[in-house]
Design an enzyme around this catalytic site. Structure first.
Site, PDB file in Angstrom:
ATOM      1  N   GLU A 105      12.784  -5.842 -12.600  1.00 22.42           N
ATOM      2  CA  GLU A 105      12.028  -6.754 -13.472  1.00 22.42           C
ATOM      3  C   GLU A 105      10.535  -6.427 -13.493  1.00 22.42           C
ATOM      4  O   GLU A 105       9.860  -6.639 -14.505  1.00 22.42           O
ATOM      5  CB  GLU A 105      12.190  -8.193 -12.967  1.00 22.42           C
ATOM      6  CG  GLU A 105      11.234  -9.148 -13.649  1.00 22.42           C
ATOM      7  CD  GLU A 105      11.388 -10.573 -13.203  1.00 22.42           C
ATOM      8  OE1 GLU A 105      11.841 -11.385 -14.009  1.00 22.42           O
ATOM      9  OE2 GLU A 105      11.079 -10.877 -12.040  1.00 22.42           O
ATOM     10  N   ASP A 106      10.026  -5.905 -12.368  1.00 20.24           N
ATOM     11  CA  ASP A 106       8.584  -5.695 -12.278  1.00 20.24           C
ATOM     12  C   ASP A 106       8.077  -4.524 -13.110  1.00 20.24           C
ATOM     13  O   ASP A 106       6.878  -4.388 -13.310  1.00 20.24           O
ATOM     14  CB  ASP A 106       8.191  -5.513 -10.797  1.00 20.24           C
ATOM     15  CG  ASP A 106       8.409  -6.795 -10.031  1.00 20.24           C
ATOM     16  OD1 ASP A 106       8.096  -7.864 -10.581  1.00 20.24           O
ATOM     17  OD2 ASP A 106       8.918  -6.737  -8.893  1.00 20.24           O
ATOM     18  N   HIS A 134       4.831 -13.786  -6.898  1.00 19.72           N
ATOM     19  CA  HIS A 134       4.721 -13.709  -8.357  1.00 19.72           C
ATOM     20  C   HIS A 134       4.771 -15.115  -8.951  1.00 19.72           C
ATOM     21  O   HIS A 134       5.284 -16.040  -8.314  1.00 19.72           O
ATOM     22  CB  HIS A 134       5.900 -12.907  -8.933  1.00 19.72           C
ATOM     23  CG  HIS A 134       5.863 -11.442  -8.647  1.00 19.72           C
ATOM     24  ND1 HIS A 134       6.893 -10.785  -8.000  1.00 19.72           N
ATOM     25  CD2 HIS A 134       4.935 -10.498  -8.936  1.00 19.72           C
ATOM     26  CE1 HIS A 134       6.593  -9.500  -7.898  1.00 19.72           C
ATOM     27  NE2 HIS A 134       5.422  -9.288  -8.457  1.00 19.72           N
ATOM     28  N   ARG A 174      -0.728  -8.890  -7.405  1.00 16.53           N
ATOM     29  CA  ARG A 174      -0.086  -7.750  -8.084  1.00 16.53           C
ATOM     30  C   ARG A 174      -0.567  -7.577  -9.531  1.00 16.53           C
ATOM     31  O   ARG A 174      -0.661  -6.459 -10.025  1.00 16.53           O
ATOM     32  CB  ARG A 174       1.433  -7.942  -8.099  1.00 16.53           C
ATOM     33  CG  ARG A 174       2.088  -7.990  -6.722  1.00 16.53           C
ATOM     34  CD  ARG A 174       2.058  -6.645  -6.023  1.00 16.53           C
ATOM     35  NE  ARG A 174       2.647  -6.716  -4.692  1.00 16.53           N
ATOM     36  CZ  ARG A 174       3.941  -6.561  -4.430  1.00 16.53           C
ATOM     37  NH1 ARG A 174       4.794  -6.312  -5.413  1.00 16.53           N
ATOM     38  NH2 ARG A 174       4.370  -6.635  -3.195  1.00 16.53           N
ATOM     39  N   ASP A 207      11.991  -0.373  -3.184  1.00 16.69           N
ATOM     40  CA  ASP A 207      11.967  -1.638  -3.932  1.00 16.69           C
ATOM     41  C   ASP A 207      12.477  -1.476  -5.365  1.00 16.69           C
ATOM     42  O   ASP A 207      12.371  -2.406  -6.173  1.00 16.69           O
ATOM     43  CB  ASP A 207      10.531  -2.194  -3.980  1.00 16.69           C
ATOM     44  CG  ASP A 207      10.176  -2.973  -2.720  1.00 16.69           C
ATOM     45  OD1 ASP A 207      11.015  -3.773  -2.266  1.00 16.69           O
ATOM     46  OD2 ASP A 207       9.061  -2.774  -2.188  1.00 16.69           O
ATOM     47  N   ARG A 231       5.030   1.288  -5.571  1.00 13.18           N
ATOM     48  CA  ARG A 231       6.032   1.041  -6.600  1.00 13.18           C
ATOM     49  C   ARG A 231       5.670   1.681  -7.952  1.00 13.18           C
ATOM     50  O   ARG A 231       6.459   1.572  -8.915  1.00 13.18           O
ATOM     51  CB  ARG A 231       6.242  -0.473  -6.760  1.00 13.18           C
ATOM     52  CG  ARG A 231       6.694  -1.155  -5.460  1.00 13.18           C
ATOM     53  CD  ARG A 231       7.229  -2.546  -5.719  1.00 13.18           C
ATOM     54  NE  ARG A 231       8.340  -2.498  -6.656  1.00 13.18           N
ATOM     55  CZ  ARG A 231       8.867  -3.574  -7.243  1.00 13.18           C
ATOM     56  NH1 ARG A 231       8.378  -4.769  -6.984  1.00 13.18           N
ATOM     57  NH2 ARG A 231       9.875  -3.455  -8.090  1.00 13.18           N
ATOM     58  N   CYS A 289      14.280 -10.908 -10.459  1.00 14.85           N
ATOM     59  CA  CYS A 289      13.780  -9.552 -10.167  1.00 14.85           C
ATOM     60  C   CYS A 289      14.817  -8.460 -10.364  1.00 14.85           C
ATOM     61  O   CYS A 289      14.485  -7.306 -10.567  1.00 14.85           O
ATOM     62  CB  CYS A 289      13.331  -9.447  -8.719  1.00 14.85           C
ATOM     63  SG  CYS A 289      12.589 -10.909  -8.049  1.00 14.85           S
TER      64      CYS A 289
HETATM   65  C1  CIR Z   1       7.914  -6.329  -3.606  1.00 16.11           C
HETATM   66  O1  CIR Z   1       7.225  -6.839  -2.704  1.00 16.11           O
HETATM   67  O2  CIR Z   1       7.403  -5.762  -4.554  1.00 16.11           O
HETATM   68  C2  CIR Z   1       9.412  -6.411  -3.502  1.00 16.11           C
HETATM   69  N1  CIR Z   1       9.821  -6.316  -2.132  1.00 16.11           N
HETATM   70  C3  CIR Z   1       9.917  -7.688  -4.123  1.00 16.11           C
HETATM   71  C4  CIR Z   1       9.687  -7.767  -5.589  1.00 16.11           C
HETATM   72  C5  CIR Z   1      10.236  -9.006  -6.183  1.00 16.11           C
HETATM   73  N2  CIR Z   1      10.108  -8.986  -7.598  1.00 16.11           N
HETATM   74  C6  CIR Z   1       9.976 -10.055  -8.359  1.00 16.11           C
HETATM   75  O3  CIR Z   1       9.826 -11.155  -7.856  1.00 16.11           O
HETATM   76  N3  CIR Z   1       9.914  -9.869  -9.653  1.00 16.11           N
END
Ligand code: CIR
Length: 259
Positions: A68-69, A167, A134, A63, A88, A254
């Site tokens: 962005e996360d 999110h 999250r 991932d 992650r 993201c």
């Molecule tokens: C996740 O589930 O963490 C990733 N597959 C997708 C993350 C998407 N990120 C975001 O919306 N900022």
């Protein structure tokens, strides 16, 4: 919108992109298509005047392309998050190394706090932080304390009871000019009362994750009613095909850290 972006940090999707976390029933992403969509996304940011840095994929983090996360980057400073999904957690290290070239000090979310950048929505009047599966309240409050030192007001938005929202920014996007794009399925949250709302129809819900980048708005291609609504408001749109990232629960915001 007061923030003028000059740079963006991106990470390419890797060979095992399909092994990431997803709730989508649309089937596995096709890597070649994801890479092409990612290239077009980077080119779109460049056409908005941003200089992009592309980090290589790391097979430990399927991932990892959803950079962005891993960090919150504001005009005042940068903070490294503590992503809520255990798989992650290690994604932050390469991002911290890259951001330390631009920010002399990096703040960090500390345990027991968790925070995903996808839950943080910066507007011209403050920052909205989603409390989700999250991002926990401890993480949101650490972010609020860090922002308070810069005089920025943070509002927590608990969306844990809203089905289908990974999110906060899955469902909302700050467009600038005091306006938020908001999924119609999202209840009228008191935290959003001060904004002009551009509603995103339930059948076009994915389109709510768009991004304002300097003079333009990057939108997912294939959502004509939302695109018309934005065009009528005078926004200059840059539509991008996002099918392969959508299969992994990811959207436009993201895929980059913009600063
Ligand atoms: C996740 O589930 O963490 C990733 N597959 C997708 C993350 C998407 N990120 C975001 O919306 N900022």
């Amino acid at each position: 919108m007061s923030t003028r972006f000059t740079r963006a940090l991106l990470r390419a999707p890797g060979e095992n992109f399909a092994a990431g976390i997803t709730t989508s029933a649309e089937g596995p992403p096709v890597l070649a298509r994801a890479l092409e969509q990612h290239r077009r996304y980077a080119a779109a940011l460049e056409s908005c005047g941003l200089r992009t840095t592309l980090l290589p994929a790391d097979p430990r983090y399927p991932d990892g392309t959803f950079v962005e996360d891993t960090a919150i980057v504001t005009a005042r400073g940068a903070l490294i998050t503590r992503p809520g999904a255990a798989a992650r957690a290690g994604e932050t290290e390469v991002i911290a190394a890259a951001l330390s070239q631009h920010y002399p000090r990096l703040a960090r979310i500390e345990p027991p706090g968790t925070l995903d950048g996808g839950d943080v929505c910066e507007t011209d009047s403050g920052v909205l932080v989603g409390v989700t599966a999250r991002t926990n309240e401890a993480g949101a409050r650490q972010l609020a304390a860090w922002l308070a030192d810069f005089g920025v007001r943070t509002t927590l938005v608990d969306i844990r009871a809203v089905p289908g929202l990974l999110h906060l920014k899955t469902g909302i996007c700050y467009l600038g000019e005091g306006r938020l794009a908001v999924q119609a399925t999202l209840p009228r949250l008191p935290a959003l009362a001060d904004y002009e709302i551009v509603e995103v129809g339930a059948d076009e819900a994915y389109a709510a994750n768009c991004i304002r980048v300097n003079e333009r708005v990057l939108v997912a291609a294939g959502y004509p009613r939302f695109a018309d609504a934005l065009a009528r408001l005078g926004y200059d749109l840059l539509p991008l095909e996002m099918s392969e990232f959508r299969k992994m629960d990811g959207g436009l915001s993201c895929l980059s850290l913009r600063f």
